[in-house]
Design a protein around this motif. Structure first.
Motif, PDB file in Angstrom:
ATOM      1  N   SER A   1      80.382   9.912  32.332  1.00 55.09           N
ATOM      2  CA  SER A   1      80.507   9.068  31.147  1.00 55.09           C
ATOM      3  C   SER A   1      81.016   7.674  31.481  1.00 55.09           C
ATOM      4  O   SER A   1      80.914   6.766  30.661  1.00 55.09           O
ATOM      5  CB  SER A   1      81.436   9.718  30.120  1.00 55.09           C
ATOM      6  OG  SER A   1      82.742   9.859  30.650  1.00 55.09           O
TER       7      SER A   1
ATOM      8  N   GLY B   1      71.051  17.448  20.496  1.00 54.74           N
ATOM      9  CA  GLY B   1      71.115  16.574  21.654  1.00 54.74           C
ATOM     10  C   GLY B   1      69.853  16.559  22.476  1.00 54.74           C
ATOM     11  O   GLY B   1      69.842  16.056  23.600  1.00 54.74           O
TER      12      GLY B   1
ATOM     13  N   ARG C   1      70.232   7.790  22.604  1.00 52.90           N
ATOM     14  CA  ARG C   1      70.787   7.737  23.950  1.00 52.90           C
ATOM     15  C   ARG C   1      70.107   6.588  24.690  1.00 52.90           C
ATOM     16  O   ARG C   1      69.066   6.086  24.270  1.00 52.90           O
ATOM     17  CB  ARG C   1      70.545   9.053  24.694  1.00 52.90           C
ATOM     18  CG  ARG C   1      71.192  10.266  24.050  1.00 52.90           C
ATOM     19  CD  ARG C   1      72.697  10.226  24.153  1.00 52.90           C
ATOM     20  NE  ARG C   1      73.298  11.453  23.640  1.00 52.90           N
ATOM     21  CZ  ARG C   1      73.686  11.628  22.384  1.00 52.90           C
ATOM     22  NH1 ARG C   1      73.508  10.639  21.499  1.00 52.90           N
ATOM     23  NH2 ARG C   1      74.227  12.754  22.001  1.00 52.90           N
TER      24      ARG C   1
ATOM     25  N   ASP D   1      74.738   7.823  17.006  1.00 50.10           N
ATOM     26  CA  ASP D   1      74.801   9.168  17.559  1.00 50.10           C
ATOM     27  C   ASP D   1      73.414   9.795  17.711  1.00 50.10           C
ATOM     28  O   ASP D   1      73.256  10.788  18.424  1.00 50.10           O
ATOM     29  CB  ASP D   1      75.662  10.072  16.680  1.00 50.10           C
ATOM     30  CG  ASP D   1      77.129   9.704  16.741  1.00 50.10           C
ATOM     31  OD1 ASP D   1      77.537   9.095  17.750  1.00 50.10           O
ATOM     32  OD2 ASP D   1      77.866   9.996  15.779  1.00 50.10           O
TER      33      ASP D   1
ATOM     34  N   ALA E   1      77.553   2.226  23.652  1.00 47.85           N
ATOM     35  CA  ALA E   1      78.047   3.412  22.953  1.00 47.85           C
ATOM     36  C   ALA E   1      77.742   3.341  21.461  1.00 47.85           C
ATOM     37  O   ALA E   1      77.316   4.321  20.855  1.00 47.85           O
ATOM     38  CB  ALA E   1      79.547   3.566  23.180  1.00 47.85           C
TER      39      ALA E   1
ATOM     40  N   ASN F   1      81.432   4.631  28.689  1.00 46.10           N
ATOM     41  CA  ASN F   1      81.220   5.573  27.578  1.00 46.10           C
ATOM     42  C   ASN F   1      79.747   5.965  27.457  1.00 46.10           C
ATOM     43  O   ASN F   1      79.182   6.026  26.362  1.00 46.10           O
ATOM     44  CB  ASN F   1      81.706   4.982  26.252  1.00 46.10           C
ATOM     45  CG  ASN F   1      83.195   4.655  26.282  1.00 46.10           C
ATOM     46  OD1 ASN F   1      83.982   5.409  26.848  1.00 46.10           O
ATOM     47  ND2 ASN F   1      83.570   3.537  25.681  1.00 46.10           N
ATOM     48  N   TYR F   2      79.143   6.227  28.605  1.00 40.50           N
ATOM     49  CA  TYR F   2      77.717   6.545  28.650  1.00 40.50           C
ATOM     50  C   TYR F   2      77.446   7.965  28.184  1.00 40.50           C
ATOM     51  O   TYR F   2      78.154   8.907  28.547  1.00 40.50           O
ATOM     52  CB  TYR F   2      77.198   6.370  30.077  1.00 40.50           C
ATOM     53  CG  TYR F   2      75.750   6.752  30.259  1.00 40.50           C
ATOM     54  CD1 TYR F   2      74.746   6.000  29.650  1.00 40.50           C
ATOM     55  CD2 TYR F   2      75.386   7.854  31.028  1.00 40.50           C
ATOM     56  CE1 TYR F   2      73.413   6.340  29.817  1.00 40.50           C
ATOM     57  CE2 TYR F   2      74.054   8.195  31.200  1.00 40.50           C
ATOM     58  CZ  TYR F   2      73.074   7.438  30.586  1.00 40.50           C
ATOM     59  OH  TYR F   2      71.757   7.771  30.742  1.00 40.50           O
ATOM     60  N   ARG F   3      76.408   8.124  27.373  1.00 37.24           N
ATOM     61  CA  ARG F   3      75.939   9.434  26.944  1.00 37.24           C
ATOM     62  C   ARG F   3      74.506   9.605  27.431  1.00 37.24           C
ATOM     63  O   ARG F   3      73.609   8.884  27.008  1.00 37.24           O
ATOM     64  CB  ARG F   3      76.006   9.555  25.421  1.00 37.24           C
ATOM     65  CG  ARG F   3      77.428   9.535  24.877  1.00 37.24           C
ATOM     66  CD  ARG F   3      77.447   9.581  23.370  1.00 37.24           C
ATOM     67  NE  ARG F   3      76.790   8.415  22.777  1.00 37.24           N
ATOM     68  CZ  ARG F   3      76.622   8.239  21.480  1.00 37.24           C
ATOM     69  NH1 ARG F   3      77.016   9.163  20.626  1.00 37.24           N
ATOM     70  NH2 ARG F   3      76.040   7.149  21.027  1.00 37.24           N
ATOM     71  N   SER F   4      74.317  10.570  28.298  1.00 36.76           N
ATOM     72  CA  SER F   4      73.008  10.776  28.899  1.00 36.76           C
ATOM     73  C   SER F   4      72.044  11.383  27.894  1.00 36.76           C
ATOM     74  O   SER F   4      72.440  12.105  26.978  1.00 36.76           O
ATOM     75  CB  SER F   4      73.133  11.697  30.119  1.00 36.76           C
ATOM     76  OG  SER F   4      71.861  12.047  30.619  1.00 36.76           O
ATOM     77  N   GLU F   5      70.766  11.105  28.093  1.00 37.95           N
ATOM     78  CA  GLU F   5      69.737  11.703  27.231  1.00 37.95           C
ATOM     79  C   GLU F   5      69.513  13.165  27.582  1.00 37.95           C
ATOM     80  O   GLU F   5      68.918  13.908  26.808  1.00 37.95           O
ATOM     81  CB  GLU F   5      68.420  10.946  27.385  1.00 37.95           C
ATOM     82  CG  GLU F   5      67.847  11.040  28.791  1.00 37.95           C
ATOM     83  CD  GLU F   5      66.460  10.470  28.900  1.00 37.95           C
ATOM     84  OE1 GLU F   5      65.589  10.924  28.149  1.00 37.95           O
ATOM     85  OE2 GLU F   5      66.258   9.557  29.719  1.00 37.95           O
TER      86      GLU F   5
ATOM     87  N   ASP G   1      71.057  16.977  29.095  1.00 36.06           N
ATOM     88  CA  ASP G   1      72.263  17.787  29.190  1.00 36.06           C
ATOM     89  C   ASP G   1      72.524  18.058  30.672  1.00 36.06           C
ATOM     90  O   ASP G   1      72.275  19.145  31.192  1.00 36.06           O
ATOM     91  CB  ASP G   1      72.071  19.098  28.427  1.00 36.06           C
ATOM     92  CG  ASP G   1      73.350  19.925  28.406  1.00 36.06           C
ATOM     93  OD1 ASP G   1      74.417  19.355  28.672  1.00 36.06           O
ATOM     94  OD2 ASP G   1      73.256  21.129  28.118  1.00 36.06           O
TER      95      ASP G   1
END
Length: 368
Positions: free
Chosen positions: A61, A319, A8, A5, A265, A50-54, A56
Motif C-alpha cells: 500500500s 473488489g 483502482r 472506492d 487514493a 495509500n495504493y489500492r491494487s486492482e 487481490d
C-alpha cells in the motif's frame, strides 16, 4: 455520483505508445522494471502512497520512499523513478554527412518529459483548469509547454528542468575498468528500489561543474547539500544551459519525478490553494479511456523512450475488476459544483500558500 472506492489505479509501461506492448508495473515494488527499446534502456519504479491494487494480491500500500526526505516533508503522494541509458540509433546519412549531436547524445533541449493524450480533453476540462495550469507553469514547472485544448492534448517540459532530481553516472576515466563497471550498477536502496540524490558520481559531478550546472541544493542554515534539485531546475530553464547539457549515449542517468499534487487514493488534484475532485469529470463511458500518461521522448524526432500509464479501473463491491463491456455510466451533475470559478482568487490563494512553503516563483521572461 461515483465513489473513489469503486475504482483502482492500474499502472503499465512500455517503450512506445502501443498499449499492447506494455507490461504491468508492480507499484511500490522495490524491484525495478526493465524496459528496452530502440532508443535506450530504462529501469523503472513507480510508488503511490495509500495504493489500492486492482487485484487481490500482495501489492504494497506504500513504500519506504515516502518516509524519507524530502518526500515526508513534502507529503508526496506518488513518484516515478527512472534509470535511463540512451543509446545511439543507426541513421542514414549522405556521403560525408555527420550529425554531431547524434554522435554524442541527446541535446538538453530535446529530451522531454510530460503528458500527452490520444483524444481531446477540452470538453472534460473542469472549472478552474485555467487557474490550475497557471499555477503549474508559474510556480511548479515553468518549462512546461503545450496545448491542452488540442485534438491530441499535450504538456511537455525539458527533462532537465522537469525532473525533481537528476543524477549523472559518467564514470571516472582515472579509475580502473573494473571499478568503472562496478559504478554502473543500478543505485538501489533496500525496500525502495531506485534511489539517488541530485548530482552524480565523480565523473558526473565534475562534468556538471564544468558546464556550470548546480549540484545539490544547499541548506541556507547548515550550508550542506540536501539532495534537492531546485537550483538545477532553475538553471535549466535558460537556453544556454540546455545547449550545454548532453544526455550522453551509453551513460546512466537517474531521473526522479515526484509531488503531492495528485492523490490517487481519493482521485483529487491538490494544487496549492486549489483542490478539485477529479472523478466526476473523468469516470465516463469506458475506464480504459480515463488515463494519465507520462512520456519520456525526443522533441525533434518523436522517439519515445518510456511511457508510463496510470489507468482508472472500475471494481465491484467484491473488489473484482468490472468487465469493460459493462462500461461506466456517465457521471451525473448533481449541482454540487458551481461552474463559475473565480480564477483570480485561486491564483491569489496559491500565491499565499506557496510563499509560506518557500516555493520559487519564476517569471515567464526567465524561461528560454
Amino acid at each position: 455520483m461515483h465513489s473513489p472506492d469503486e475504482f483502482r489505479i492500474r499502472v503499465t509501461a512500455g517503450t512506445d505508445y502501443d498499449p499492447a506492448t506494455h507490461v504491468r508495473v508492480h507499484v511500490n515494488d522495490a524491484e525495478p522494471l526493465r524496459l528496452s527499446g530502440p532508443g535506450g534502456d530504462v529501469w523503472l519504479n513507480v510508488r503511490i502512497k495509500n495504493y489500492r491494487s486492482e487485484r487481490d494480491d500482495d501489492a504494497q500500500s506504500s513504500s519506504p520512499y515516502f518516509d524519507t526526505e524530502p518526500h515526508k516533508k513534502n507529503d508526496d503522494t506518488y513518484g516515478i523513478s527512472l534509470w535511463f541509458v540512451p543509446k545511439r540509433e543507426s541513421k542514414q546519412h549522405g556521403e560525408g554527412e555527420e550529425d554531431k549531436e547524434d554522435q554524442e547524445g541527446i541535446v538538453g533541449s530535446d529530451l522531454q518529459w510530460g503528458n500527452d493524450f490520444d483524444e481531446p480533453l477540452r470538453d472534460r476540462l473542469p472549472p478552474g483548469f485555467g487557474a490550475a495550469l497557471r499555477i503549474v507553469k508559474w510556480w511548479i514547472d515553468p518549462g512546461l509547454e503545450g496545448d491542452p485544448y488540442a485534438d491530441r492534448p499535450y504538456l511537455y517540459g525539458p527533462a532537465l528542468s522537469s525532473f525533481n532530481r537528476v543524477y549523472a553516472a559518467l564514470g571516472d576515466e582515472s579509475e580502473s575498468n573494473e571499478r568503472s563497471e562496478e559504478k554502473k550498477k543500478l543505485p538501489l536502496r533496500d525496500g525502495c528500489g531506485l534511489w539517488f540524490g541530485e548530482g552524480g558520481d565523480a565523473g558526473g559531478r565534475a562534468w556538471r561543474e564544468s558546464i556550470g550546472c548546480p549540484d545539490e541544493d544547499t541548506d541556507t542554515t547548515t550550508g550542506h547539500g540536501h539532495g534537492g534539485g531546485k537550483a538545477r531546475m532553475a538553471w535549466a530553464l535558460g537556453a544556454a544551459a540546455k545547449a550545454q547539457w548532453t544526455w550522453q549515449y551509453g551513460k546512466g542517468y537517474g531521473l526522479d519525478f515526484y509531488n503531492g499534487y495528485l492523490d490517487f487514493a481519493d482521485l483529487t488534484l491538490r494544487l496549492p490553494g486549489f483542490h478539485l475532485a477529479l472523478l466526476r469529470y473523468y469516470a465516463s463511458e469506458k475506464a480504459e479511456k480515463t488515463c494519465l500518461r507520462y512520456v519520456l521522448r525526443h522533441r525533434q524526432t518523436g522517439r519515445v523512450y518510456a511511457v508510463v500509464v496510470f489507468s482508472l479501473v472500475r471494481v465491484n463491491k467484491a473488489g473484482e475488476t468490472v468487465d469493460e463491456d459493462e462500461g461506466i455510466a456517465e457521471v451525473e451533475d448533481n449541482g454540487d459544483n458551481d461552474d463559475e470559478v473565480d480564477e483570480d482568487k485561486i491564483i491569489e490563494q496559491a500565491r499565499q500558500t506557496l510563499s509560506i512553503h518557500d516555493e520559487v516563483h519564476v517569471e515567464a521572461s526567465d524561461v528560454d
